[in-house]
Design a protein around this motif. Sequence first.
Motif, PDB file in Angstrom:
ATOM      1  N   GLY A  52     -38.476  23.130   5.914  1.00  0.00           N
ATOM      2  CA  GLY A  52     -37.589  21.671   5.395  1.00  0.00           C
ATOM      3  C   GLY A  52     -36.775  21.375   6.636  1.00  0.00           C
ATOM      4  O   GLY A  52     -36.878  19.786   5.910  1.00  0.00           O
ATOM      5  N   VAL A  53     -37.280  21.133   7.224  1.00  0.00           N
ATOM      6  CA  VAL A  53     -36.583  20.200   7.860  1.00  0.00           C
ATOM      7  C   VAL A  53     -37.219  20.116   9.709  1.00  0.00           C
ATOM      8  O   VAL A  53     -37.904  21.453  10.715  1.00  0.00           O
ATOM      9  N   ALA A 217     -36.129  10.500  19.680  1.00  0.00           N
ATOM     10  CA  ALA A 217     -37.390  11.694  19.089  1.00  0.00           C
ATOM     11  C   ALA A 217     -37.063  11.308  18.575  1.00  0.00           C
ATOM     12  O   ALA A 217     -37.730  11.698  16.960  1.00  0.00           O
ATOM     13  N   TYR A 218     -35.422  11.340  17.299  1.00  0.00           N
ATOM     14  CA  TYR A 218     -35.171  11.904  16.231  1.00  0.00           C
ATOM     15  C   TYR A 218     -35.452  10.159  15.827  1.00  0.00           C
ATOM     16  O   TYR A 218     -36.226  10.378  14.449  1.00  0.00           O
ATOM     17  N   VAL A 224     -42.001   8.373  10.882  1.00  0.00           N
ATOM     18  CA  VAL A 224     -42.931   9.255  10.269  1.00  0.00           C
ATOM     19  C   VAL A 224     -42.657  10.658  10.200  1.00  0.00           C
ATOM     20  O   VAL A 224     -43.552  10.523   9.121  1.00  0.00           O
ATOM     21  N   GLN A 225     -41.725  11.179   9.634  1.00  0.00           N
ATOM     22  CA  GLN A 225     -42.045  12.754   8.807  1.00  0.00           C
ATOM     23  C   GLN A 225     -41.272  11.992   8.034  1.00  0.00           C
ATOM     24  O   GLN A 225     -40.828  12.365   6.777  1.00  0.00           O
TER      25      GLN A 225
END
Length: 320
Positions: A52-53, A217-218, A224-225
């Motif tokens: 989920g994460v 990166a976050y 993207v996600q």
Amino acid sequence: MTPTTITVRHPTERPAPARKLAKGAGLGVLLALLATVVWSGSFVATRDMADGVPPVQAVFWRWIIALLAVAPFAARPFWRRRRTIRRHLGFVALASLFGVALYNTLVHQAGLTTSASTMGMIMAASPVLMAGYARLGGERLGVRRVLGTLVAALGVLLLVGKGSLAVDLSAGDLWMFAAALSFASYSALLKRKPAGIDQLAFLFATFLFGALMLAPAYAVSLAVQGAFTVGTGTVGPLLYVGVLSSAVAFFAWNKAVSLIGAARAGVVYYLQPVCVALLSYALLGERLGLLGVACMALILGGVALASAPSSGPRAGGTPR
């Protein structure tokens, strides 16, 4: 003439410094045990929220929560030691990279494709890697430690190869091996922590710098996600890994290493795969099986053998 006073100590009475050292060692073992048990639960929490994460988002919020948890206690010591931290910025940044940003991202990435119990058992190899760092630092490794290293490595290979030495590593297994190396690097660095930076200031600094390292990166992961869905299935595990696995366990581990050293703390860390396997069975329904039990025995036996102190004296007559 001044009379001479002779103090007679009872034969069983230990000098005050010896009692103090024994008390510090006992506290160090208890703190290492606390960190080990809490981290065992974090593997289960990581595996539970893996679907989920996204890993980078989970790790980023983990350290934001950890920062908020320690700020009431650690922000002031951090500010008081800011000049010392600035002088040792390279060391603090390296510890933040290995212990905060890199290690936990690798663990969460591994949780996507491997079980929590396997993650815990592969991590059991990290104390052997700590011994390798000790050898690179000039410490001599006896036959017992080398033999124990080989036995533990055999257990890990059989585990990930499902009973065969013709190992076909999954992506999750590889991520966990990288995580074990990162954690061993962090623990080795702790031995060189500058004396002018106390535990709370060091904890806050590594959490802060680690979160800053993860921020780019976050942002990419969000683009993207997309953001994960906030709910009981995500908030609960994030609070566990943020408050307990990060704030509480890292403080306990760092203090334990300062009291008893990375090698002795690593002995307690060997209990982790047992804790993870039991928690995985109870909470996730993951079954270990006879092969897993046998591999666990090899890993625990090997790392215990590798860490056993030598009975011979060091130079100067001090027992090892």
